[in-house]
Design an enzyme around this catalytic site. Structure first.
Site, PDB file in Angstrom:
ATOM      1  N   GLU A   1       0.830  -1.210   0.000  1.00 50.45           N
ATOM      2  CA  GLU A   1       0.000   0.000   0.000  1.00 50.45           C
ATOM      3  C   GLU A   1       0.865   1.261   0.000  1.00 50.45           C
ATOM      4  O   GLU A   1       0.744   2.126   0.866  1.00 50.45           O
ATOM      5  CB  GLU A   1      -0.958  -0.041   1.201  1.00 50.45           C
ATOM      6  CG  GLU A   1      -1.957  -1.174   1.064  1.00 50.45           C
ATOM      7  CD  GLU A   1      -2.850  -1.377   2.273  1.00 50.45           C
ATOM      8  OE1 GLU A   1      -2.526  -0.831   3.346  1.00 50.45           O
ATOM      9  OE2 GLU A   1      -3.865  -2.066   2.155  1.00 50.45           O
TER      10      GLU A   1
ATOM     11  N   GLU B   1      -4.339 -10.000   0.136  1.00 43.21           N
ATOM     12  CA  GLU B   1      -5.192  -9.909   1.315  1.00 43.21           C
ATOM     13  C   GLU B   1      -6.627 -10.203   0.896  1.00 43.21           C
ATOM     14  O   GLU B   1      -7.091  -9.707  -0.138  1.00 43.21           O
ATOM     15  CB  GLU B   1      -5.110  -8.519   1.957  1.00 43.21           C
ATOM     16  CG  GLU B   1      -3.728  -8.160   2.498  1.00 43.21           C
ATOM     17  CD  GLU B   1      -3.628  -6.716   2.983  1.00 43.21           C
ATOM     18  OE1 GLU B   1      -4.696  -6.110   3.232  1.00 43.21           O
ATOM     19  OE2 GLU B   1      -2.506  -6.201   3.101  1.00 43.21           O
TER      20      GLU B   1
END
Length: 1020
Positions: A465, A526
C-alpha cells in the site's frame, strides 16, 4: 572491493537558511557509518551457541523524554551518571513497559502529515501534540577481555524508528529502517574491561513516512542486540542458490562467499572450505573484500517445497595462514524453482495454490518483539491449519522465522518495510520524488541481502500500500541486481510485479476479474478480513480459486488479534515476560484504550487467533477450507478423494470412516483404503451420516498425536424430526383462566405439573413443578428478529438498513388471541399480530397433555416492506441455574450459515459458558447451526426439539443489549438468567472486508418471502 557505507548527509539547511535539519527529518540520511547489509551468518538457531557472539539483551538503563528538546543530550558521556535511571528490558517496545503511549492507527500518520518533518504542530487533541517526538535513551555496559587483534561488530536486529550509537562516549553512527539489521564496526572505540554503550532512539523520523503499516505504533529496541568478535580477516557474507534443472533430474548449487580484511595490513593467503572443498583466499588489502565462488552439480537430490521441506546444509569454514580454524558457519538450504509461465505460477514444475495468511510481529506483552517460543507456536499453528504460505506483512520479520519456515515448510512472501498508505494507494509522493529513491532502494536491498539463503522465500515484495513510479522501479532493479531466482511482487505498482493483485474482492468479482488478467498470475495478497466474528464464505472463495489455474492463491488478513494486555485499573503497563495469557485484572486493549489519538479503535483486532494464540472459530473453518484433500459423496456408498497438493500423493495418507446414528451418537469407525482412482467404498445400512478423515501415514513432527489433515461429513439419511402425531399424549388439559390477558393452561402427568401461559402480547411462559417443588421456569418466549452486529456488520450499514427489526417484536400489534381445543389432550392458542405496520405474524402454541408445547411461527411479508431481516425466530430466558448443555447439531465450535463447513453434526456436551465466543470486542457470537435437539440442564431439564427442519441456537448469560453496550469482554455483565435464541434462519457473518462489504446474498435472511418455523419444547 572496499566496504561501502550507506549514503548520508551531515547537515542540510532549511529554506530560511537558519536551522539545521536533523538527520531524522532528512530522507537522504538513513545510515551513518553502517556496515553493508549481508546474509544472516549461520542458521539463526545456531547463533545462541556461537562463541563469536556476546548477547547484549537483558536489563539496560533507560530514560524517556516527551520530545527531542527534553532529552538528556549529553547522556552518552562517560561521566554521565545513569545509576538513578529506570531499568528496561531489551528487546521489547518501550510503550509496553510503561513509557509513552501505545498508539494504533490503520493508515493515518500519527503525526502531522508534513513530509519529511515529523514534529510539525498537529491537532491539539493528538497524542503527539504534547509528546511531539519522544526519545528513549538507553545505556548498558559490557566487558571485553582484550579488544586488540579482533574486529568488533555491534549488531542491532531491529530498532524503531531511528537511533544514534555511542561507545565509550564516542559517536559511532546512525540508522533508520526499523525492521532490518544495522551493524557498526566499533573496534576503534573499545577498551579493555568495561565498555559503555549508549543508544538514543527517536519514536518518529522521516522514515516513518514509509513505515505507515496497519499496526500498533510502538518504538524502541525491539529485536536483539549482539556484539560479534570477529577475526580481522573474516567471512562477511555468503549466498547459496540451489536450482533444479529443467528436467528436475539434477541441480546446480551456486555458493559465493565474501571475505573482508578489517586489519591495517595486507593479509596472508588463507583457506576457505565449503563442504570440504578447498578454495584459497588471496592476500587482501586492508579494508577490501574478495569473493570466492563454488558451483556444484548434483544428481537426483530431493527438492524443497512446503509439503516436503527437504533441507541440505552447507558448512563454510575459514582457516588462517597457519591452518587454524578462524570461524565456521552452517547454513540450511533447499533446492527449488519458482517461476511464472504465462498466467500460471509453478513451483518445481507444478502449479501450486498458495493457501496464505498475513502475519504481523505482535506480542501482547512485549509489542513488536516476539519471543522464539511464540514465533514457533505461530508457525506450528499455521501448519496445523493447512496454511502453506506466509506473508510477512509488512516488513522483514525476525531471522528465526525464516529458518522455521524452511524447516516446517511454508512458502514465504518476504516484504520490504515500505508503506506510505497515508499518502494514498499508488501515490506519486513516495513513488516519484527523487529524494526518496535511495531510502526506498535501501529497504529493498536490506530485505534481499539478509534473507536470500532461505528456501522458503519464494517472493520478494516491494512493500504494501505504497507508491507507484520511478522509485518502485528502482526497488525492483535493486532486487534483481542481487537475486533473479524469485518472483517480485508489488500491489501498488503492477508494472513492477510478476503477480497481479486486486485484494478483498468478493468471490464473484474475483472470478470475473481474474478472467480479465491474462499476462500474469492473479494473487490476492489480502482477502477475508478476519475481524471479530468473521470468515464467512471461504468455501465460495476457494471454489473460484481452485477452478481457475491462473489464480495463484490468496492470503487471509490476518493471523493474530493485536490486543495488548492492559490492567483494568488503568495502571501503567510493565514488563511481565513472554506470557501470553491474561492475568486477573487484565483485558485485551485496542486503539483508544490508552487515550491515544488519533486512533482506529478495534480495527487492529482482526486475526484468526486471539492475542494469547487461542484459535477463533474461523481458524478451524480456514483449516477445513485449506485442507489438502477434497471429498465428495458420489453415491450412497462411495466417496471420491481429490488431492489439492502438488507433491503429496493420496497414498501418503491413511483413511478412517466414522458412522453415526440418527441421534448423533458414534457407532464405530474403521480404516479404509481408496482404490487407484481415489474412491472409497463402504457399506453401513444403519448409519445416518458418515465422516471421513485422512491422517498422514507418517505423522509430521509439527502435528499432535492422531492429528487429522483433512475430513468431511456426509448425510446418508434425512433426519426423522418430530411431528405432531408423534408427540401427543392421553392426558387431558385444564383451562386455569382466560380473558383479555390471555390463557393459562395446565397439564398434569402423575405428580408433575406444567402450566403454560400465553398472554395478550402473544408471549409464552412456562412453569413446571413436581408436587410443591418449583422445577423450572421459562420466562416469556416471544418472537424476536434482531441480533447484535458483528464487526463487519457494524461497518456495512447493517444497523441502519435492518434497524427497524431491533424493536419490531416489541412493537407488534396483536389482532387476536384464540383458543382451539383440538382434542382433550391437545389445545392450540393462536395469536395473530402485525409487525412493522403491515407484515403479518402468527404465533401458534400447541399444548399437549404431557406438558410439551409445539411452537409455530408463520410470517407474511408486507408489500413494499423491508427485503431483509437479521434472523427469524424467538427469544426466551431461563434461570441461570441451567448451566450445562447437550445438543445434536454442528460443533463443537461456533458456526454460522456461511461458516459451518468445518463443524460436524454430532452430539456435543458443554457448559453454557463454553458456548460463548470471547471476541476481544463483544459482538454477536456463539451460534450453532443445523441443530436437531437442544437440552439445557441444571435445576431440571429443558429441551427443544426440531419439528420439521433443524434450527440455530445461541445461549448466553447476558442480553443482546448487554453485548451492544460493551466495548470489552470484562464490561459484559453476567446476568441471573440464560438468554436463549432459537432461529430457523440467521444472517451469515460475512467478512469479505470490514469496511462496507455485506454478507453474501445466499446467506441473507429474506424478509420479503413467507416463512414457517416450528419446534417442540419439552419440560422434563
Amino acid at each position: 572491493m572496499r566496504k561501502v557505507l550507506l549514503p548520508f548527509l551531515c547537515m542540510a539547511l532549511t529554506a530560511a537558511g537558519a536551522q539545521t535539519v536533523p538527520d531524522w527529518e532528512n530522507p537522504q540520511v538513513f545510515g551513518i557509518n553502517k556496515l553493508p547489509y549481508h546474509a544472516t551468518l549461520g542458521n539463526p538457531s545456531s547463533q545462541q551457541d556461537n562463541p563469536e557472539i556476546t548477547w547484549l539483551d537483558g536489563i539496560w538503563k533507560f530514560h524517556w523524554s516527551k520530545d527531542p528538546d527534553s532529552r538528556p543530550a549529553d547522556f552518552y558521556r562517560l561521566e554521565f551518571d545513569v545509576s538513578g535511571w529506570d531499568d528496561i528490558h531489551v528487546p521489547a517496545s518501550w510503550q509496553m513497559q510503561g513509557y509513552g503511549t501505545p498508539l494504533y492507527t490503520n493508515y493515518n500518520y500519527p503525526f502531522k502529515r508534513d513530509i519529511p518533518r515529523v514534529t510539525s504542530e498537529p491537532d491539539r487533541s493528538w497524542t503527539v501534540f504534547e509528546n511531539r517526538n519522544p526519545v528513549g535513551n538507553y545505556v548498558t555496559f559490557f566487558d571485553v577481555a582484550d579488544p586488540k587483534g579482533k574486529n568488533w561488530i555491534l549488531e542491532f536486529e531491529g530498532v524503531e524508528s531511528a537511533f544514534y550509537v555511542w561507545v565509550n562516549g564516542q559517536k559511532v553512527g546512525y540508522s533508520q529502517n526499523s525492521m532490518s539489521p544495522a551493524e557498526f564496526d566499533i573496534s576503534a572505540y573499545l577498551v579493555k574491561g568495561q565498555n559503555r554503550l549508549a543508544v538514543e532512539v527517536y519514536r518518529y523520523c522521516d522514515g516513518s513516512y514509509i513505515e505507515d503499516q496497519d499496526f500498533w505504533r510502538l518504538s524502541g529496541i525491539h529485536r536483539s542486540v549482539k556484539l560479534w568478535e570477529r577475526p580481522l580477516v573474516h567471512i562477511t557474507d555468503y549466498s547459496i542458490s540451489a536450482i533444479p534443472s529443467e528436467d528436475f533430474n539434477s541441480d546446480v548449487t551456486y555458493i559465493e562467499v565474501g571475505i573482508t580484511n578489517s586489519g591495517t595490513g595486507k593479509s596472508k593467503r588463507q583457506k576457505l572450505e565449503i563442504d570440504g572443498w578447498a578454495l584459497y583466499v588471496p592476500a587482501i588489502m586492508p579494508g577490501d573484500t574478495v569473493k570466492l565462488e563454488r558451483t556444484l552439480i548434483s544428481l537426483c537430490r530431493k527438492l524443497w517445497s512446503a509439503e516436503k521441506p527437504n533441507l541440505y546444509t552447507a558448512t563454510i569454514k575459514l582457516f588462517d595462514s597457519k591452518g587454524r580454524l578462524s570461524e565456521s558457519f552452517v547454513q540450511n538450504y533447499g533446492i527449488r524453482r519458482v517461476e511464472v509461465k504465462g498466467e500460471v505460477m509453478y513451483i518445481n514444475g507444478q502449479p501450486v495454490k498458495l493457501r496464505g495468511v498475513n502475519r504481523h510481529d505482535h506480542h501482547p506483552r512485549t509489542g513488536h518483539f516476539v519471543d522464539y517460543a511464540t514465533l514457533e507456536k505461530d508457525i506450528m499453528l499455521m501448519k496445523q491449519a493447512n496454511i502453506n504460505m506466509l506473508r510477512t506483512s509488512h516488513y522483514p520479520d525476525r531471522t528465526a522465522l525464516y529458518e522455521l519456515c524452511d524447516r516446517y515448510g511454508l512458502y514465504v512472501m518476504d516484504e520490504a518495510c515500505q508503506e506510505s498508505h497515508g499518502y494514498g494507494l499508488r501515490n506519486r509522493v513516495l513513488g516519484e520524488r527523487p529524494e526518496w529513491k535511495a531510502a526506498l532502494t535501501d529497504r529493498a536491498q536490506s530485505l534481499v541481502l539478509r534473507d536470500r539463503n532461505h528456501a522458503s522465500v519464494l517472493i520478494w515484495s516491494l512493500g504494501n500500500e505504497g507508491g507507484r513510479g520511478a522509485n518502485m522501479a528502482a526497488m525492483r532493479r535493486a532486487v534483481l541486481a542481487i537475486d533473479t531466482t524469485r518472483l517480485i511482487f508489488s500491489d501498488t505498482d503492477i508494472d513492477q510485479s510478476d503477480l497481479y493483485d486486486d485484494s478483498y474482492l468478493p468471490p464473484a468479482r474475483l472470478k470475473s476479474e481474474a478472467r480479465k488478467i491474462s499476462d500474469k498470475p492473479f494473487f490476492m495478497r489480502e482477502y477475508a478480513h478476519m475481524m471479530g466474528n468473521a470468515g464467512g464464505n471461504l468455501k465460495e472463495y476457494w471454489d473460484v480459486i481452485l477452478a481457475d489455474s491462473s489464480i495463484a492463491g490468496a492470503a487471509v488478513w490476518d493471523w493474530v488479534d493485536q490486543g495488548i494486555a492492559k490492567p483494568v485499573d488503568a495502571s501503567p503497563l510493565r514488563y511481565k515476560g513472554h506470557g501470553l495469557e491474561l492475568e486477573d485484572g487484565e483485558f485485551w486493549a485496542y486503539g483508544g484504550d490508552f487515550g491515544d489519538m488519533p486512533n482506529d479503535g478495534n480495527f487492529v483486532i482482526n486475526g484468526l487467533l486471539a492475542p494469547d494464540r487461542t484459535p477463533h472459530p474461523h481458524y478451524y473453518e480456514l483449516k477445513y477450507i485449506y485442507q489438502p484433500l477434497k471429498f465428495a459423496l458420489t453415491s450412497d456408498s462411495t466417496i471420491q478423494i481429490t488431492g489439492i497438493d502438488a507433491f503429496t500423493g493420496l497414498d501418503e495418507y491413511r483413511y478412517e470412516l466414522e458412522f453415526h446414528t440418527g441421534n448423533g451418537t458414534w457407532s464405530g469407525n474403521k480404516e479404509v483404503r481408496p482404490d487407484e482412482n481415489g474412491v472409497i467404498r463402504f457399506s453401513c445400512d444403519e448409519a445416518s451420516f458418515v465422516t471421513v478423515r485422512a491422517k498422514y501415514a507418517d505423522r509430521p513432527f509439527w502435528a499432535p498425536e492422531d492429528w487429522t489433515a483433512a475430513y468431511d461429513q456426509f448425510r446418508l439419511k434425512e433426519p426423522e424430526l418430530e411431528c405432531i402425531n408423534d408427540i401427543s399424549s392421553p392426558n387431558p388439559l385444564e383451562l386455569v383462566c382466560s380473558g383479555e390477558n390471555g390463557y393459562e393452561i395446565r397439564a398434569r402427568t402423575g405428580n408433575h405439573t406444567t402450566v403454560a401461559t400465553i398472554d395478550s402480547t402473544g408471549s409464552l411462559s412456562l412453569r413446571s413443578y413436581t408436587g410443591d417443588s418449583n422445577f423450572s421456569t421459562v420466562l416469556p418466549l416471544e418472537p424476536y428478529f434482531w441480533k447484535p452486529a458483528n464487526d463487519s456488520q457494524i461497518r456495512n450499514d447493517y444497523e441502519r438498513s435492518m434497524g427497524m427489526w431491533r424493536n419490531a417484536a416489541a412493537g407488534r400489534r396483536v389482532k387476536s388471541v384464540t383458543l382451539e381445543k383440538v382434542s382433550s389432550d391437545m389445545w392450540t392458542v393462536k395469536t395473530d399480530m402485525t409487525l412493522l405496520e403491515s407484515a403479518g405474524l402468527t404465533m401458534t402454541y400447541t399444548i399437549f397433555g404431557n406438558g410439551n408445547v409445539l411452537v409455530g411461527m408463520d410470517y407474511t411479508p408486507a408489500p413494499g416492506g423491508p427485503s431483509l431481516m437479521p434472523k427469524f425466530g424467538v427469544r426466551l430466558r431461563l434461570p441461570d441455574s441451567f448451566t450445562d448443555v447437550d445438543y445434536l447439531g454442528r460443533g463443537p465450535w461456533e458456526n454460522y450459515p456461511d461458516r459451518k463447513n468445518s463443524a460436524l453434526i454430532k452430539r456435543n456436551r458443554c457448559s453454557v459458558q463454553d458456548l460463548w465466543t470471547d471476541y476481544v470486542y463483544p459482538q454477536d457470537n456463539g451460534n450453532r447451526c443445523d441443530t436437531e435437539e437442544l437440552t439445557l440442564e441444571g435445576a431440571g431439564r429443558f429441551s427443544i426439539e426440531a419439528a420439521g427442519t433443524p434450527f440455530n441456537f445461541r445461549v448466553w448469560n447476558c442480553s443482546e443489549e448487554d453485548i451492544e453496550q460493551a466495548g470489552h469482554g470484562f464490561e459484559v455483565p453476567h446476568r441471573n438468567y440464560i438468554n436463549v435464541n432459537i432461529d430457523s434462519e440467521i444472517i451469515g457473518v460475512g467478512g469479505n472486508d470490514a469496511w462496507g462489504a455485506k454478507t453474501e446474498p445466499q446467506y441473507m435472511v429474506r424478509a420479503d418471502e413467507p416463512k414457517h418455523f416450528q419446534f417442540l419444547i419439552v419440560l422434563h
